[in-house]
Design a protein around this motif. Structure first.
Motif, PDB file in Angstrom:
ATOM      1  N   GLN A  65       0.823  -1.209   0.000  1.00 43.12           N
ATOM      2  CA  GLN A  65       0.000   0.000   0.000  1.00 43.12           C
ATOM      3  C   GLN A  65       0.859   1.261   0.000  1.00 43.12           C
ATOM      4  O   GLN A  65       0.604   2.193  -0.773  1.00 43.12           O
ATOM      5  N   ARG A  66       1.871   1.263   0.831  1.00 42.44           N
ATOM      6  CA  ARG A  66       2.725   2.449   0.910  1.00 42.44           C
ATOM      7  C   ARG A  66       3.546   2.644  -0.353  1.00 42.44           C
ATOM      8  O   ARG A  66       3.724   3.775  -0.815  1.00 42.44           O
ATOM      9  N   CYS A  67       4.020   1.549  -0.938  1.00 44.54           N
ATOM     10  CA  CYS A  67       4.767   1.653  -2.201  1.00 44.54           C
ATOM     11  C   CYS A  67       3.868   2.160  -3.330  1.00 44.54           C
ATOM     12  O   CYS A  67       4.290   2.985  -4.145  1.00 44.54           O
ATOM     13  N   ASN A  68       2.651   1.666  -3.394  1.00 47.74           N
ATOM     14  CA  ASN A  68       1.718   2.133  -4.414  1.00 47.74           C
ATOM     15  C   ASN A  68       1.415   3.622  -4.231  1.00 47.74           C
ATOM     16  O   ASN A  68       1.342   4.373  -5.216  1.00 47.74           O
ATOM     17  N   ASN A  69       1.243   4.042  -2.997  1.00 51.55           N
ATOM     18  CA  ASN A  69       0.994   5.448  -2.707  1.00 51.55           C
ATOM     19  C   ASN A  69       2.180   6.299  -3.141  1.00 51.55           C
ATOM     20  O   ASN A  69       2.009   7.345  -3.777  1.00 51.55           O
ATOM     21  N   ILE A  70       3.369   5.858  -2.816  1.00 53.09           N
ATOM     22  CA  ILE A  70       4.581   6.582  -3.209  1.00 53.09           C
ATOM     23  C   ILE A  70       4.698   6.635  -4.723  1.00 53.09           C
ATOM     24  O   ILE A  70       5.009   7.681  -5.302  1.00 53.09           O
ATOM     25  N   HIS A  71       4.434   5.531  -5.386  1.00 50.44           N
ATOM     26  CA  HIS A  71       4.521   5.484  -6.841  1.00 50.44           C
ATOM     27  C   HIS A  71       3.544   6.472  -7.479  1.00 50.44           C
ATOM     28  O   HIS A  71       3.904   7.210  -8.405  1.00 50.44           O
ATOM     29  N   ASN A  72       2.324   6.504  -6.983  1.00 46.81           N
ATOM     30  CA  ASN A  72       1.330   7.423  -7.538  1.00 46.81           C
ATOM     31  C   ASN A  72       1.736   8.879  -7.338  1.00 46.81           C
ATOM     32  O   ASN A  72       1.589   9.704  -8.252  1.00 46.81           O
ATOM     33  N   ARG A  73       2.241   9.213  -6.158  1.00 46.00           N
ATOM     34  CA  ARG A  73       2.676  10.582  -5.907  1.00 46.00           C
ATOM     35  C   ARG A  73       3.880  10.949  -6.762  1.00 46.00           C
ATOM     36  O   ARG A  73       3.967  12.064  -7.290  1.00 46.00           O
ATOM     37  N   ALA A  74       4.808  10.017  -6.926  1.00 47.67           N
ATOM     38  CA  ALA A  74       5.989  10.273  -7.759  1.00 47.67           C
ATOM     39  C   ALA A  74       5.583  10.476  -9.226  1.00 47.67           C
ATOM     40  O   ALA A  74       6.135  11.348  -9.903  1.00 47.67           O
ATOM     41  N   GLU A  75       4.630   9.696  -9.702  1.00 43.41           N
ATOM     42  CA  GLU A  75       4.146   9.881 -11.082  1.00 43.41           C
ATOM     43  C   GLU A  75       3.536  11.261 -11.272  1.00 43.41           C
ATOM     44  O   GLU A  75       3.740  11.889 -12.312  1.00 43.41           O
ATOM     45  N   GLU A  76       2.788  11.745 -10.296  1.00 39.96           N
ATOM     46  CA  GLU A  76       2.205  13.084 -10.385  1.00 39.96           C
ATOM     47  C   GLU A  76       3.302  14.140 -10.466  1.00 39.96           C
ATOM     48  O   GLU A  76       3.187  15.100 -11.235  1.00 39.96           O
ATOM     49  N   ILE A  77       4.355  13.961  -9.692  1.00 48.61           N
ATOM     50  CA  ILE A  77       5.471  14.900  -9.737  1.00 48.61           C
ATOM     51  C   ILE A  77       6.096  14.899 -11.128  1.00 48.61           C
ATOM     52  O   ILE A  77       6.364  15.965 -11.702  1.00 48.61           O
ATOM     53  N   ILE A  78       6.320  13.724 -11.680  1.00 46.73           N
ATOM     54  CA  ILE A  78       6.917  13.607 -13.013  1.00 46.73           C
ATOM     55  C   ILE A  78       6.019  14.252 -14.062  1.00 46.73           C
ATOM     56  O   ILE A  78       6.493  14.951 -14.953  1.00 46.73           O
ATOM     57  N   LEU A  79       4.724  14.018 -13.965  1.00 47.34           N
ATOM     58  CA  LEU A  79       3.806  14.612 -14.929  1.00 47.34           C
ATOM     59  C   LEU A  79       3.916  16.135 -14.919  1.00 47.34           C
ATOM     60  O   LEU A  79       3.970  16.763 -15.980  1.00 47.34           O
ATOM     61  N   HIS A  80       3.981  16.714 -13.746  1.00 42.93           N
ATOM     62  CA  HIS A  80       4.046  18.177 -13.659  1.00 42.93           C
ATOM     63  C   HIS A  80       5.430  18.710 -14.011  1.00 42.93           C
ATOM     64  O   HIS A  80       5.541  19.775 -14.623  1.00 42.93           O
ATOM     65  N   GLU A  81       6.480  18.011 -13.618  1.00 36.86           N
ATOM     66  CA  GLU A  81       7.840  18.493 -13.866  1.00 36.86           C
ATOM     67  C   GLU A  81       8.299  18.271 -15.305  1.00 36.86           C
ATOM     68  O   GLU A  81       8.995  19.128 -15.855  1.00 36.86           O
ATOM     69  N   MET A  82       7.960  17.139 -15.883  1.00 34.92           N
ATOM     70  CA  MET A  82       8.569  16.781 -17.159  1.00 34.92           C
ATOM     71  C   MET A  82       7.589  16.663 -18.325  1.00 34.92           C
ATOM     72  O   MET A  82       7.867  17.169 -19.403  1.00 34.92           O
ATOM     73  N   ILE A  83       6.519  15.970 -18.141  1.00 34.00           N
ATOM     74  CA  ILE A  83       5.636  15.678 -19.268  1.00 34.00           C
ATOM     75  C   ILE A  83       4.921  16.932 -19.747  1.00 34.00           C
ATOM     76  O   ILE A  83       4.888  17.235 -20.933  1.00 34.00           O
ATOM     77  N   TYR A  84       4.347  17.673 -18.812  1.00 31.96           N
ATOM     78  CA  TYR A  84       3.580  18.858 -19.180  1.00 31.96           C
ATOM     79  C   TYR A  84       4.384  20.134 -18.968  1.00 31.96           C
ATOM     80  O   TYR A  84       3.917  21.091 -18.395  1.00 31.96           O
ATOM     81  N   SER A  85       5.601  20.128 -19.480  1.00 28.73           N
ATOM     82  CA  SER A  85       6.414  21.333 -19.370  1.00 28.73           C
ATOM     83  C   SER A  85       7.069  21.651 -20.700  1.00 28.73           C
ATOM     84  O   SER A  85       7.132  20.878 -21.583  1.00 28.73           O
TER      85      SER A  85
END
Length: 85
Positions: A65-85
């Motif tokens: 559960q904690r790994c999945n939560n971390i993965h989801n939050r990290a993906e959101e960071i990547i989306l904002h930092e890299m994909i949509y920039s």
């Protein structure tokens, strides 16, 4: 996702990449950078939140559960930092 973003929001860059034949090289490089950044962020978050191999051994479902939560939050960071920039 980044291809769609640059196609819609940065059409000049998109056209230049297509015409030069470098679109796929550009996207592969972008994907590799995003994956490396994701791995780095996840490892940092795991360390900061105490998600360890010991937790995995003793409380597997909590670890998942904690790994999945971390993965989801990290993906959101990547989306904002890299994909949509």
């Amino acid at each position: 996702m980044h291809r769609d973003y640059i196609k819609e929001h940065r059409p000049i860059l998109f056209n230049d990449l297509i015409l030069s034949g470098h679109l796929w090289v550009y996207l592969v490089d972008w994907n590799e950078q995003a994956q490396e950044r994701l791995d780095t962020i996840m490892e940092q978050m795991k360390a900061a939140e105490g998600v360890t191999e010991e937790l995995k051994r003793t409380h597997q479902m909590e670890w998942v559960q904690r790994c999945n939560n971390i993965h989801n939050r990290a993906e959101e960071i990547i989306l904002h930092e890299m994909i949509y920039s």
